[in-house]
Enzyme design. Structure first.
Site, PDB file in Angstrom:
ATOM      1  N   ASP A  86      -0.086   1.282   2.208  1.00  0.00           N
ATOM      2  CA  ASP A  86       0.891   1.611   3.221  1.00  0.00           C
ATOM      3  C   ASP A  86       0.755   2.938   4.091  1.00  0.00           C
ATOM      4  O   ASP A  86      -0.534   3.493   3.850  1.00  0.00           O
ATOM      5  CB  ASP A  86       2.518   2.059   2.514  1.00  0.00           C
ATOM      6  CG  ASP A  86       2.241   2.833   1.313  1.00  0.00           C
ATOM      7  OD1 ASP A  86       1.164   3.459   0.918  1.00  0.00           O
ATOM      8  OD2 ASP A  86       3.156   2.640   0.204  1.00  0.00           O
ATOM      9  N   ASN A 157      12.909   6.076  -7.059  1.00  0.00           N
ATOM     10  CA  ASN A 157      14.074   5.001  -7.038  1.00  0.00           C
ATOM     11  C   ASN A 157      13.465   3.621  -7.072  1.00  0.00           C
ATOM     12  O   ASN A 157      14.256   2.444  -6.840  1.00  0.00           O
ATOM     13  CB  ASN A 157      14.469   4.991  -5.359  1.00  0.00           C
ATOM     14  CG  ASN A 157      13.312   4.737  -4.445  1.00  0.00           C
ATOM     15  OD1 ASN A 157      12.268   4.325  -4.772  1.00  0.00           O
ATOM     16  ND2 ASN A 157      13.752   4.661  -3.074  1.00  0.00           N
ATOM     17  N   HIS A 159      10.524   2.112  -5.942  1.00  0.00           N
ATOM     18  CA  HIS A 159       9.794   1.317  -4.864  1.00  0.00           C
ATOM     19  C   HIS A 159       8.499   1.121  -5.351  1.00  0.00           C
ATOM     20  O   HIS A 159       8.025   1.822  -6.066  1.00  0.00           O
ATOM     21  CB  HIS A 159       9.783   2.029  -3.577  1.00  0.00           C
ATOM     22  CG  HIS A 159       9.333   3.427  -3.383  1.00  0.00           C
ATOM     23  ND1 HIS A 159       9.669   4.333  -2.511  1.00  0.00           N
ATOM     24  CD2 HIS A 159       8.200   3.835  -4.066  1.00  0.00           C
ATOM     25  CE1 HIS A 159       8.876   5.208  -2.510  1.00  0.00           C
ATOM     26  NE2 HIS A 159       7.875   4.984  -3.353  1.00  0.00           N
ATOM     27  N   GLU A 164      11.015  -0.616  -0.209  1.00  0.00           N
ATOM     28  CA  GLU A 164      12.303   0.207  -0.878  1.00  0.00           C
ATOM     29  C   GLU A 164      13.436  -0.586  -1.451  1.00  0.00           C
ATOM     30  O   GLU A 164      13.466  -1.796  -1.080  1.00  0.00           O
ATOM     31  CB  GLU A 164      12.849   1.185   0.387  1.00  0.00           C
ATOM     32  CG  GLU A 164      11.816   2.081   1.066  1.00  0.00           C
ATOM     33  CD  GLU A 164      11.632   3.292  -0.034  1.00  0.00           C
ATOM     34  OE1 GLU A 164      11.883   3.372  -1.215  1.00  0.00           O
ATOM     35  OE2 GLU A 164      11.348   4.361   0.853  1.00  0.00           O
TER      36      GLU A 164
HETATM   37  C1  F6R Z   1       1.942   5.175  -2.141  1.00  0.00           C
HETATM   38  C2  F6R Z   1       2.775   4.180  -2.238  1.00  0.00           C
HETATM   39  C3  F6R Z   1       4.086   4.576  -3.060  1.00  0.00           C
HETATM   40  C4  F6R Z   1       3.691   5.791  -4.273  1.00  0.00           C
HETATM   41  C5  F6R Z   1       4.968   6.254  -4.988  1.00  0.00           C
HETATM   42  C6  F6R Z   1       4.961   7.158  -5.756  1.00  0.00           C
HETATM   43  O1  F6R Z   1       0.784   4.437  -1.554  1.00  0.00           O
HETATM   44  O2  F6R Z   1       2.786   3.076  -2.178  1.00  0.00           O
HETATM   45  O3  F6R Z   1       4.847   3.738  -3.797  1.00  0.00           O
HETATM   46  O4  F6R Z   1       2.988   5.195  -5.174  1.00  0.00           O
HETATM   47  O5  F6R Z   1       5.897   6.743  -3.944  1.00  0.00           O
HETATM   48  O6  F6R Z   1       4.477   8.354  -5.333  1.00  0.00           O
HETATM   49  P1  F6R Z   1       3.863   9.639  -6.018  1.00  0.00           P
HETATM   50  O7  F6R Z   1       2.573   9.175  -6.676  1.00  0.00           O
HETATM   51  O8  F6R Z   1       3.629  10.892  -5.151  1.00  0.00           O
HETATM   52  O9  F6R Z   1       5.059  10.133  -7.015  1.00  0.00           O
END
Ligand code: F6R
Length: 270
Positions: A86, A157, A159, A164
């Protein structure tokens, strides 16, 4: 430091390794990843391995470990073809908060992957070009033969990537293509500190779809810390639902390995 998990559980065929802390979990996951890359490369005449990469705070020690394996001569990315999950939208690739910047800093700038084998969704494409840009990304992955090894983190959440929570039923939520999404308020709040406040976090992102993610031949999921415990438990033990995108992984059973620390596993039963 021991790399033996404290506990190993199974869920719908998936293996869940639980380590005392995120460093040991990251080291073990990186070794697993490196072994898988080597094995896949050896099976292919052209040695190509298609990798799906994640960003965020979770994989930083995992990437440090891959870099270390590379520096010690145990791992090469010369034949790796990389697609990232992403990117924020809109954002310049030069912005220190962009995932372009992150990947260069934590991985690409420190390994032997050729620049033309790394692919990130571009947060600077004009609005009118987003649809075709995302479709192109999906077409390229299909042309590669799909993703061999996909790295994932999970949001508070639930995701995965920036897919999301959605009210779509499980089957429809599992077939989403790469597209522009609206970031959930929790996601923007979590990203707030690095952007100097949640109001400065972009409202949108470009996200690899659930379809190419779930089609990956192997998925490595990392989750650390008490803030992830609920999302982990709902993903592994709750119903399969678009409201908890991590639960969609239940459908791909043994293709997923979870690497947790004890805090993230706190709500899992044996
Ligand atoms: C990032 C991504 C997100 C993160 C998730 C956890 O490329 O795809 O799904 O893996 O938001 O983020 P952190 O590791 O910062 O807690």
């Amino acid at each position: 430091m021991s790399k033996t998990p404290v506990r190993t559980l199974t869920r719908q065929g998936a293996t869940v390794h639980i380590y005392p802390d995120k460093m040991t979990a990251s080291q073990a996951a990186a070794q697993f990843w490196a072994d898988a890359m080597t094995r896949i490369g050896e099976q292919r005449a052209d040695a190509k391995v298609v990798l799906g990469m994640a960003t965020g705070s979770t994989p930083i020690p995992f990437y440090a470990e891959l870099v270390d394996l590379h520096r010690r001569g145990h791992l090469s990315f010369a034949k790796a073809v990389i697609y990232n999950l992403d990117e924020y939208y809109p954002i310049s690739p030069l912005d220190p908060n962009s995932y372009h910047y992150y990947m260069h800093q934590h991985l690409f700038g420190q390994i032997d992957v050729p620049a033309n084998q790394t692919h990130l969704l571009d947060g600077s494409v004009p609005h009118w070009a987003i649809g075709e840009h995302c479709r192109q990304f999906d077409r390229w992955i299909v042309r590669e033969g799909g993703i061999d090894l996909q790295l994932l983190g999970i949001g508070r959440n639930g995701h995965i990537g920036f897919n999301e929570p959605t009210d779509l039923p499980g089957p429809a939520a599992s077939q989403l293509p790469t597209r522009r999404i609206t970031l959930h308020p929790v996601t923007r709040a979590d990203a707030g500190p690095s952007f100097g406040g949640r109001d400065h976090v972009p409202r949108h992102a470009l996200a690899l779809g659930t379809e190419p993610i779930l089609a990956a031949r192997q998925i490595v999921m990392l989750a650390f810390g008490t803030t992830k415990a609920e999302a982990v438990a709902r993903s592994l033990d709750g119903p399969i639902t678009g409201r908890v995108p991590g639960s969609l992984l239940q459908q791909v059973g043994p293709n997923v390995t979870w690497w947790l620390n004890s805090d993230a596993a706190a709500l899992l039963r044996d």
